[in-house]
Write a protein that holds these residues in place. Structure first.
Motif, short mmCIF file in Angstrom:
data_model
loop_
_atom_site.label_atom_id
_atom_site.label_comp_id
_atom_site.label_asym_id
_atom_site.label_seq_id
_atom_site.Cartn_x
_atom_site.Cartn_y
_atom_site.Cartn_z
N SER A 262 -11.34 11.51 4.37
CA SER A 262 -10.37 11.40 3.29
C SER A 262 -11.09 10.99 2.01
CB SER A 262 -9.27 10.38 3.65
OG SER A 262 -8.32 10.27 2.61
N PRO A 263 -11.57 11.96 1.23
CA PRO A 263 -12.39 11.62 0.06
C PRO A 263 -11.69 10.75 -0.97
CG PRO A 263 -11.72 13.94 0.05
CD PRO A 263 -11.38 13.41 1.40
N ASN A 264 -10.35 10.72 -0.93
CA ASN A 264 -9.61 9.90 -1.88
C ASN A 264 -9.13 8.59 -1.26
OD1 ASN A 264 -9.76 11.60 -4.19
ND2 ASN A 264 -8.25 12.95 -3.25
N TYR A 265 -9.83 8.12 -0.26
CA TYR A 265 -9.48 6.85 0.37
C TYR A 265 -9.45 5.74 -0.68
CZ TYR A 265 -9.89 2.70 3.39
OH TYR A 265 -9.69 1.49 4.02
N PHE B 144 -4.27 8.05 3.15
CA PHE B 144 -4.75 6.75 2.68
C PHE B 144 -5.19 6.76 1.22
CE2 PHE B 144 -5.86 6.42 7.36
CZ PHE B 144 -4.66 5.80 7.67
N ARG B 145 -4.63 7.70 0.45
CA ARG B 145 -4.89 7.70 -0.99
C ARG B 145 -4.17 6.52 -1.62
NH1 ARG B 145 -0.85 10.97 0.33
NH2 ARG B 145 1.05 11.06 -0.94
N LYS B 146 -4.55 6.15 -2.80
CA LYS B 146 -3.88 5.08 -3.52
C LYS B 146 -2.56 5.58 -4.06
CE LYS B 146 -4.41 1.79 -7.34
NZ LYS B 146 -3.91 0.67 -6.51
N GLU C 188 0.80 -1.23 0.00
CA GLU C 188 0.00 0.00 0.00
C GLU C 188 0.83 1.27 0.00
OE1 GLU C 188 -3.13 -0.24 -0.41
OE2 GLU C 188 -3.51 -2.34 0.07
N GLY C 189 2.12 1.16 0.37
CA GLY C 189 2.97 2.35 0.41
C GLY C 189 2.92 3.09 1.73
N TYR C 190 2.26 2.52 2.73
CA TYR C 190 2.15 3.14 4.05
C TYR C 190 2.76 2.21 5.10
CZ TYR C 190 -1.34 6.22 1.90
OH TYR C 190 -1.98 7.12 1.09
#
Length: 233
Positions: A160-163, A171-173, A124-126
């Motif tokens: 977070s609208p871009n979840y 938590f964006r992609k 996920e990059g997190y």
């Protein structure tokens, strides 16, 4: 004598972290972990500087190696300029490489950290992605966390609208190009090799303990079981 010490000295953290310990005990006196755990950073450093392979191997297989929170409170306080936290980091690296971590209760939990945090970074990059934090492994969170975990696509987009979507915000992609770069960094830096070693030694230990490999049952056991022998008595 000294083979482990020589390996330790190949690590820059060790070369910076140990100069000449005089056993004053200041590091232990101020260490937050030492206040609660059966843990003595002074003794860890003393064991290392003795260069006794047998004693260092015992340390590499011990729970004590995994009590340090790496807060580095020891760093500014040592009158000789040592950093026991760095020494611990160098010891942990060898313990992971050689599989000694699997010989202690707390050490075996390295597999959980690798799969949860390491898996989160590489997928996920997190460092920590909420959806990957299993409620089964965190009963202390109660039923609320289980509900959030189950309904993440309804809850997180509210702040977070871009979840899990492209665009700005938490938590964006993360783009595939960035993810490829992250995975490449792990390859070049040796992180991927370290992860593979943790998996390999954990698989072997799990089977020795009667599990069908380092599966979910093994993960649950090593993460939730506590022998009650770690705190100061």
């Amino acid at each position: 004598m000294g083979k482990y010490f020589d390996r330790l000295m190949e690590d820059v953290r060790m070369r910076e972290g140990l100069h000449s310990c005089m056993n004053c005990g200041v590091c232990t006196g101020l260490c937050p972990a030492a206040e609660f755990y059966d843990y003595d950073p002074r003794q860890v450093v003393n064991t290392v500087q003795m260069r006794d392979d047998e004693e260092i191997e015992k340390l590499l297989k011990s729970d004590a190696l995994w009590y340090c929170g790496e807060c580095m409170s020891c760093r500014p306080r040592c009158p000789r300029g040592n950093t026991p936290g760095y020494v611990i980091q160098a010891l942990r690296k060898i313990s992971q490489e050689d599989g000694f971590f699997a010989e202690s209760e707390k050490g075996r939990q390295q597999l959980v950290i690798k799969r949860v945090i390491g898996g989160s970074i590489l997928s996920e990059g997190y460092c920590l992605y909420p959806k990957l934090v299993s409620p089964e492994l965190h009963p202390e969170q109660g039923p609320v966390w289980a509900w959030i975990h189950e309904n993440d696509t309804q809850i997180y987009p509210q702040f977070s609208p871009n979840y899990r979507k492209a665009g700005p915000g938490p938590f964006r992609k993360i783009s595939e190009a960035t993810m490829d770069e992250i995975r490449r960094i792990f390859e070049v830096s040796g992180g991927a090799k370290m992860f593979a070693a943790i998996e390999e030694h954990s698989e072997q230990k799990a089977r020795e303990m009667g599990f069908a490999g380092a599966n979910d049952s093994y993960i649950e056991m090593i993460y939730t079981h506590d022998s009650g022998t770690h705190t100061q008595r």
